[in-house]
Motif scaffolding. Structure first.
Motif, PDB file in Angstrom:
ATOM      1  N   HIS A 232       1.815   5.507  -1.492  1.00  0.00           N
ATOM      2  CA  HIS A 232       0.551   6.043  -2.641  1.00  0.00           C
ATOM      3  C   HIS A 232       1.829   7.241  -3.293  1.00  0.00           C
ATOM      4  CE1 HIS A 232      -3.044   7.358  -0.986  1.00  0.00           C
ATOM      5  NE2 HIS A 232      -2.756   6.372   0.011  1.00  0.00           N
TER       6      HIS A 232
ATOM      7  N   HIS B 173      -8.998   2.442   1.621  1.00  0.00           N
ATOM      8  CA  HIS B 173      -8.473   2.362   3.231  1.00  0.00           C
ATOM      9  C   HIS B 173      -9.668   1.554   3.713  1.00  0.00           C
ATOM     10  CE1 HIS B 173      -6.129   5.216   0.708  1.00  0.00           C
ATOM     11  NE2 HIS B 173      -4.880   4.829   1.633  1.00  0.00           N
TER      12      HIS B 173
ATOM     13  N   HIS C 190      -4.662  -0.499   6.626  1.00  0.00           N
ATOM     14  CA  HIS C 190      -4.617   0.149   7.890  1.00  0.00           C
ATOM     15  C   HIS C 190      -5.862  -0.829   9.196  1.00  0.00           C
ATOM     16  CE1 HIS C 190      -2.835   3.577   6.635  1.00  0.00           C
ATOM     17  NE2 HIS C 190      -3.803   3.702   5.791  1.00  0.00           N
TER      18      HIS C 190
ATOM     19  N   ASP D  76       2.371   3.182   3.107  1.00  0.00           N
ATOM     20  CA  ASP D  76       1.612   4.529   2.988  1.00  0.00           C
ATOM     21  C   ASP D  76       2.487   5.353   2.779  1.00  0.00           C
ATOM     22  OD1 ASP D  76      -0.655   5.341   2.607  1.00  0.00           O
ATOM     23  OD2 ASP D  76      -1.000   5.511   5.140  1.00  0.00           O
TER      24      ASP D  76
ATOM     25  N   HIS E 230       0.898  -0.763   0.247  1.00  0.00           N
ATOM     26  CA  HIS E 230       0.203  -0.275   0.109  1.00  0.00           C
ATOM     27  C   HIS E 230       0.650   1.266  -0.423  1.00  0.00           C
ATOM     28  CE1 HIS E 230      -3.405   2.690   0.371  1.00  0.00           C
ATOM     29  NE2 HIS E 230      -3.066   3.268   1.644  1.00  0.00           N
TER      30      HIS E 230
HETATM   31 ZN   LIG Z   1      -3.115   5.064   2.449  1.00  0.00          ZN
END
Ligand SMILES: [Zn+2]
Length: 432
Positions: A75, A228, A267, A319, A73
């Motif tokens: 971005h 998420h 998460h 993340d 995960h």
């Molecule tokens: Zn994220």
């Protein structure tokens, strides 16, 4: 054909469920034989040297080779806004993230950052990642095109957002559906690229958009779903208001057919027993993002409960840009501390498992990635456990000859190491 000689560590079992000594395959002097980007043979140097006598051998003496790290995960558009001060999730998104993602409307800009991002993954020994993009189709193309130039196995998809964000990051649900459908046909299974249907999170999607996302998942069942879940208390409260007919946050995604195998939820900090149970039954995966959870003050993920009690598939993830490092070693280090704060301990073998074979299993790619089994893709990382003066002092004595010493050295490496400990990263047998 080519071969690499070094010390090798990978996993043949899950150390959360079998004794660690049985989960680990450690060869202090091994040989990895590669043919056409895949593992052709693997074993001790002694047993294989005659069989491959004519093959050129590159030596990484004194180094430890592991399967490439898998970050499930991250971005890519947020690389440039990492380490943004002072906010928790929703304010952080509004203040820093959304204005940054706006820039990815420009494909040249997106390509420049995608290129930086992928090189940064490689610098940190990460060979596969599950990546979030923006609402702009060209930002998805830019990432996949750059990944293909490097022959990297990347899972990614266009971000779906239809409300609760600035106008410049809002799409029309039907348009997003059409664009996503085109992207799936263009990229899923194209070379090493794989597609993920990616609603940002429940808050930024309307019922219509989530309905269309579920329709896409039904049309293309082997495509991923990536989003998420249950990161921050205010986010959870807002989600409950927006979806009054759902029984909890996970149920929002369930109602739209978005929870199953190949679903990845980042998460999952504030879930109750029922949600853990349902994730487990569904075969869905959790991305454990410790540096991000600490940075945004989101909370402590219950790794022991998710993994040991409920048997949920879990992979480690950075993340970035809420996460504070691209390094999976630093991510393991913070994962260890998150466990310590809950009176649990994350052993080094468990931590490295969650970044290699465990992550591959979480994203249903264990037939291709995550270990040195014959036939798998030859993506791997060469670790220098003496990369800094302090690490050299701590890890004195050269390559370990037994598991106990190995555990000590890899633990010190995950606590003290970062990109400096990555001597080389290989994609499909090529040094990048
Ligand atoms: Zn994220």
């Amino acid at each position: 054909m080519k071969a690499i000689r070094a010390a090798f560590l990978d996993f043949v079992g899950d150390p959360f469920f079998v004794p660690e000594s049985e989960s680990v395959r450690y060869i202090p002097d091994g040989l990895l034989v590669i043919d056409q980007g895949k593992v052709k043979d693997f074993g001790t140097f002694e047993t294989l040297q005659e069989k491959y006598a004519g093959v050129a051998i590159a030596s990484h003496e004194g180094k430890l080779i592991l399967p490439g790290f898998i970050d499930i995960h991250v971005h890519y558009p947020q690389a440039e806004m990492i380490a943004a001060y002072g906010e928790q999730l929703l304010a952080w998104l509004n203040k820093y993230t959304f204005p940054t993602e706006k820039k990815f409307h420009d494909k040249d800009y997106a390509r420049q950052i995608a290129s930086f991002f992928l090189d940064e993954l490689l610098r940190n020994g990460t060979t596969t990642a599950v990546v979030l993009t923006t609402i702009f189709p060209s930002s998805v193309d830019a990432l996949f095109e750059e990944a293909q130039r490097r022959n990297m196995r990347i899972v990614a998809g266009q971000m779906l957002m239809t409300r609760n964000a600035p106008d410049f990051l809002i799409n029309d649900a039907q348009t997003a559906y059409t664009q996503t459908r085109e992207q799936i046909q263009k990229w899923h299974g194209n070379g090493r690229s794989l597609y993920a249907i990616t609603p940002r999170f429940a808050i930024t999607s309307t019922d219509e958009e989530l309905t269309l996302a579920g329709k896409l998942k039904a049309e293309f069942p082997d495509v991923y779903v990536h989003t998420h879940l249950s990161e921050n208390p205010q986010e959870i409260e807002f989600t409950a208001k927006l979806f009054p007919n759902s029984t909890d946050y996970l149920n929002v995604y369930e109602q739209f057919g978005l929870v199953g195998d190949r679903s990845i939820f980042a998460h999952c900090i504030h879930l109750d027993e029922s949600a853990f149970e349902r994730l487990s039954k569904a075969g869905a995966a959790i991305a454990f993002c410790p540096t991000s959870n600490l940075f945004l003050g989101s909370g402590l993920f219950k790794l022991g409960k998710a993994k040991s009690d409920y048997g949920i598939k879990v992979g480690l993830a950075t993340d970035v840009g809420a996460g504070t490092s691209f390094s999976m070693l630093q991510t393991m280090s913070d994962g260890y501390k998150v466990a310590q704060l809950q009176a649990e301990s994350l052993s080094p073998f468990k931590a490295f498992y969650l970044a290699t074979l465990g992550a591959a299993q979480a994203i249903y790619l264990e037939d291709k990635l995550g270990s040195f089994d014959i036939g798998k893709e030859a993506d791997f990382v060469v670790l220098d456990m003496q990369a800094t003066p302090l690490m050299a002092l701590r890890n004195r004595g050269g390559i370990p000859q037994d598991l106990e010493t190995l555990a000590e050295q890899i633990f010190a490496t995950m606590i003290l190491g970062d990109d400096r400990a990555i001597a080389a990263t290989y994609i499909a047998g090529e040094c990048m």
